[in-house]
Design a protein around this motif. Structure first.
Motif, mmCIF file in Angstrom:
data_model
loop_
_atom_site.group_PDB
_atom_site.id
_atom_site.type_symbol
_atom_site.label_atom_id
_atom_site.label_comp_id
_atom_site.label_asym_id
_atom_site.label_seq_id
_atom_site.Cartn_x
_atom_site.Cartn_y
_atom_site.Cartn_z
ATOM 1 N N GLU A 18 0.825 -1.208 0.000
ATOM 2 C CA GLU A 18 0.000 0.000 0.000
ATOM 3 C C GLU A 18 0.859 1.256 0.000
ATOM 4 O O GLU A 18 0.517 2.244 -0.646
ATOM 5 C CB GLU A 18 -0.951 -0.028 1.196
ATOM 6 N N ALA A 19 1.965 1.203 0.712
ATOM 7 C CA ALA A 19 2.854 2.362 0.723
ATOM 8 C C ALA A 19 3.365 2.642 -0.693
ATOM 9 O O ALA A 19 3.443 3.788 -1.130
ATOM 10 C CB ALA A 19 4.015 2.126 1.676
ATOM 11 N N CYS A 20 3.696 1.572 -1.425
ATOM 12 C CA CYS A 20 4.203 1.751 -2.779
ATOM 13 C C CYS A 20 3.128 2.270 -3.721
ATOM 14 O O CYS A 20 3.376 3.143 -4.547
ATOM 15 C CB CYS A 20 4.763 0.432 -3.324
ATOM 16 N N VAL A 21 1.920 1.717 -3.607
ATOM 17 C CA VAL A 21 0.833 2.157 -4.481
ATOM 18 C C VAL A 21 0.493 3.622 -4.186
ATOM 19 O O VAL A 21 0.324 4.436 -5.101
ATOM 20 C CB VAL A 21 -0.422 1.272 -4.291
ATOM 21 N N GLU A 22 0.455 3.949 -2.909
ATOM 22 C CA GLU A 22 0.119 5.320 -2.525
ATOM 23 C C GLU A 22 1.165 6.277 -3.092
ATOM 24 O O GLU A 22 0.826 7.327 -3.658
ATOM 25 C CB GLU A 22 0.046 5.406 -0.988
ATOM 26 N N ALA A 23 2.422 5.907 -2.972
ATOM 27 C CA ALA A 23 3.497 6.764 -3.467
ATOM 28 C C ALA A 23 3.461 6.855 -4.996
ATOM 29 O O ALA A 23 3.635 7.927 -5.572
ATOM 30 C CB ALA A 23 4.849 6.224 -3.009
ATOM 31 N N ARG A 24 3.213 5.727 -5.650
ATOM 32 C CA ARG A 24 3.129 5.740 -7.116
ATOM 33 C C ARG A 24 2.026 6.699 -7.587
ATOM 34 O O ARG A 24 2.209 7.488 -8.500
ATOM 35 C CB ARG A 24 2.834 4.336 -7.634
ATOM 36 N N ASN A 25 0.867 6.624 -6.922
ATOM 37 C CA ASN A 25 -0.241 7.501 -7.298
ATOM 38 C C ASN A 25 0.120 8.969 -7.112
ATOM 39 O O ASN A 25 -0.369 9.833 -7.831
ATOM 40 C CB ASN A 25 -1.492 7.187 -6.465
#
Lengths: 118, 466
Positions: B411-418
């Motif tokens: 989730e941290a990665c997806v949030e950052a990617r977004n």
């Protein structure tokens, strides 16, 4: 033996319930929410707001807040709708959705206001 | 009508099957083979031999050829190309008329394309690089039973960024211990699915008991705290129906099959899944042992996608398993997109139009752990299935904590990617930041920080020009 720490998560504890995307992170702050809305808009997805009582969070269908905002690209207006939904339903989870009409499903969905779990 | 007479004897394949003047039809099934001929066999003859043996021809002229219209059914080698960086072999492009094959059966096509031709003496090495299926054929295939967008409709309401974690090892536990290892801990947190390894399913201790042990905790979770857990039941050919029927009986939404070992039951099992609304997981990790003699994964995507399963193992690039980055990205496109352009740098040899065939999940697996998450999110994006076996079970505090650590990292990665962050570059910072709120992630990062799988890829694409 190495130190092992118990993982605090109980079916009986509503506070440990998760609700998928980003629920394992601390709640998003205003700025982070804005970034996610911008992401939905930049992807060309149709934003939508939904909400539900926390006890029914795993039900497939949540209450729709009005209709999906088809073609809306104004981040301020989307944020205003989310906040309006939250104000009207202060105890409910409120989620932001990006409908992707090309692959005919949701491009993303995330709870942006966390309700009061009971 | 031209009259042909029967002349018994052996004639060169090229006289009938090498047709450089032929322009492939839109309805032809096209295949690209990489051929390494035996010394003394020229390219045209080798290509024609493969075209012949994989369609209508055999080593000698037979009188029954004249009972049919060979020109209507035969495969044609129509083009030969150099392989960049390798003089010993060449690409042969072969066109097969659509009527050579049974409609709606990818298995039928592949029994020709990868049939006895692979045991053929005149060639030293043969790789089926890619296959182009015409849209006319695609429309005769039912497609996968449950797919990316169908699963989006059926699955958890909030499940968009997905981490299907799983637990597949070890082998040889008793049924009850297996359930103990897998479920009560893992499913308390949102692991999308857990998977039963084949060898476990094969053992006498396994079978029904294991399924019940595995399934019960899920039922408990589904009713009490919601969520859709799923256990992949392994379905064998021999026991296919009874296994699948049993999975249905206990409401398991996903079953699993092994792609190669049970290739022939593909369509039957897929049809069963169509009828019963079951998601079929396909375990195929290409074992590249002899890289000159293999069916390349690009072509394996096809049977997986068109006829059968809702998800498919691809290479993972960063894991312990083999995987060239370009090729893996190509396979992922092939599985999820509806039109894929020819792209040699990704091993895609033809334009492929899938029409309305829905996409399937690419699966990343094999020695992946939290440190791989930024790369996995960048490579696979949304709509992927990430299987953390050891990366869940091997967590120092057990698998519930392991599952949680994986989720936090994802989730941290997806949030950052977004947010527009370059996550592969900033991966370390993202994870370190997320670990501040997650002791589970922190300890996982400490446990696995030194583990890397940086070996040279064995199975590379031919892109290095001389």
């Amino acid at each position: 033996m190495s130190e092992v720490i118990d993982y605090r998560s109980r079916l009986s504890d509503p506070a440990s319930r998760k609700f998928e995307t980003f629920s394992y992170l601390p709640s998003l702050d205003k700025d982070q929410i804005r970034k996610q809305v911008e992401y939905v808009v930049n992807k060309g997805w149709n934003p939508a707001i939904e909400h539900t009582e926390p006890e029914f969070l795993m039900s497939n269908y949540w209450y729709m807040w009005k209709l999906p905002m088809f073609g809306e690209t104004d981040v301020e207006r989307i944020l205003a709708e989310a906040e309006a939904c939250h104000k009207a339903n202060p105890n409910n989870h409120v989620r932001l959705i990006g409908y992707n009409n090309f692959n005919q499903s949701q491009g993303t969905a995330m709870v942006i206001y966390r309700g009061k779990t009971v | 009508m031209a009259v042909k007479t029967y002349n018994a004897g052996v004639k060169e394949y090229r006289q009938t099957y090498w047709t450089p003047e032929y322009a492939p039809l839109d309805t032809d099934i096209l295949a690209c083979f990489k051929i390494t001929p035996q010394p003394g066999v020229d390219r045209e003859e080798a290509a024609a031999a493969v075209a012949a043996e994989s369609s209508t021809g055999t080593w000698t002229t037979v009188w029954t050829d004249l009972l049919t219209d060979l020109d209507y059914y035969k495969g044609r080698a129509y083009r030969i190309e150099d392989v960049p960086g390798d003089d010993t072999c060449f690409y042969a492009f072969i066109a097969y008329p659509i009527d050579l094959f049974e409609e709606g059966s990818v298995v039928n096509v592949f029994t020709s394309l990868v049939g006895n031709v692979f045991g053929f003496k005149a060639i030293r090495g043969l790789r089926l690089e890619d296959v182009r299926f015409p849209i006319a054929y695609v429309k005769t295939c039912d497609g996968p039973p449950l797919t990316v967008f169908k699963l989006n409709r059926y699955a958890q309401p909030n499940m968009v960024a997905r981490c299907f974690s799983c637990t597949i090892k070890p082998v040889g536990l008793s049924a009850k211990n297996y359930g103990r290892a897998v479920c009560p801990n893992v499913c308390r947190d949102r692991v999308g699915l857990t998977k039963m390894v084949t060898s476990t399913a094969n053992r006498s201790c396994a079978g029904a008991n294991v399924s019940i042990s595995l399934w019960k905790p899920f039922t408990r979770r589904n009713t009490s705290c919601g969520g859709m857990g799923s256990s992949e039941r392994n379905c064998q050919l021999r026991k296919k129906c009874t296994n699948a029927e049993y999975a249905k009986e206990i409401s398991a939404p996903i079953i699993m099959r092994l792609h190669y070992r049970r290739f022939l039951c593909n369509t039957g099992l897929a049809n069963w899944c169509h009828d019963n609304g079951t998601f079929l997981h396909s375990a195929v990790q290409c074992a590249v042992i002899d890289k000159s003699h293999i069916m390349v994964f690009t072509s394996v995507c096809w049977p997986g996608s068109a006829s059968v399963s809702g998800d498919h193992h691809s290479g993972t690039i960063v894991s312990k398993l083999e995987g060239d980055r370009g090729a893996t990205l190509g396979w992922i496109d092939l599985m999820r997109d509806s039109f894929i352009k020819e792209d040699r740098s990704r091993g895609i040899m033809f334009d492929q139009d899938w029409g309305s065939m829905p996409g399937v999940f690419p699966v990343a697996s094999g020695g992946i752990h939290v440190w791989h998450m930024p790369a996995l999110v960048a490579i696979f994006g949304d709509d992927a299935c990430l299987q953390f076996g050891g990366g869940t079970l091997g967590h120092p505090w057990g698998n519930a904590a392991g599952a949680a650590a994986n989720r936090v990292a994802l989730e941290a990665c997806v949030e950052a990617r977004n947010r527009g962050v370059a996550i592969e570059k900033e991966g370390k910072a993202i994870l370190t930041d997320a670990a501040k709120n997650s002791p589970e992630l922190k300890i996982a990062m400490e446990t696995w920080k030194e583990i890397k799988f940086e070996f040279d890829t064995v199975d590379k694409l031919d892109v290095a020009h001389k």
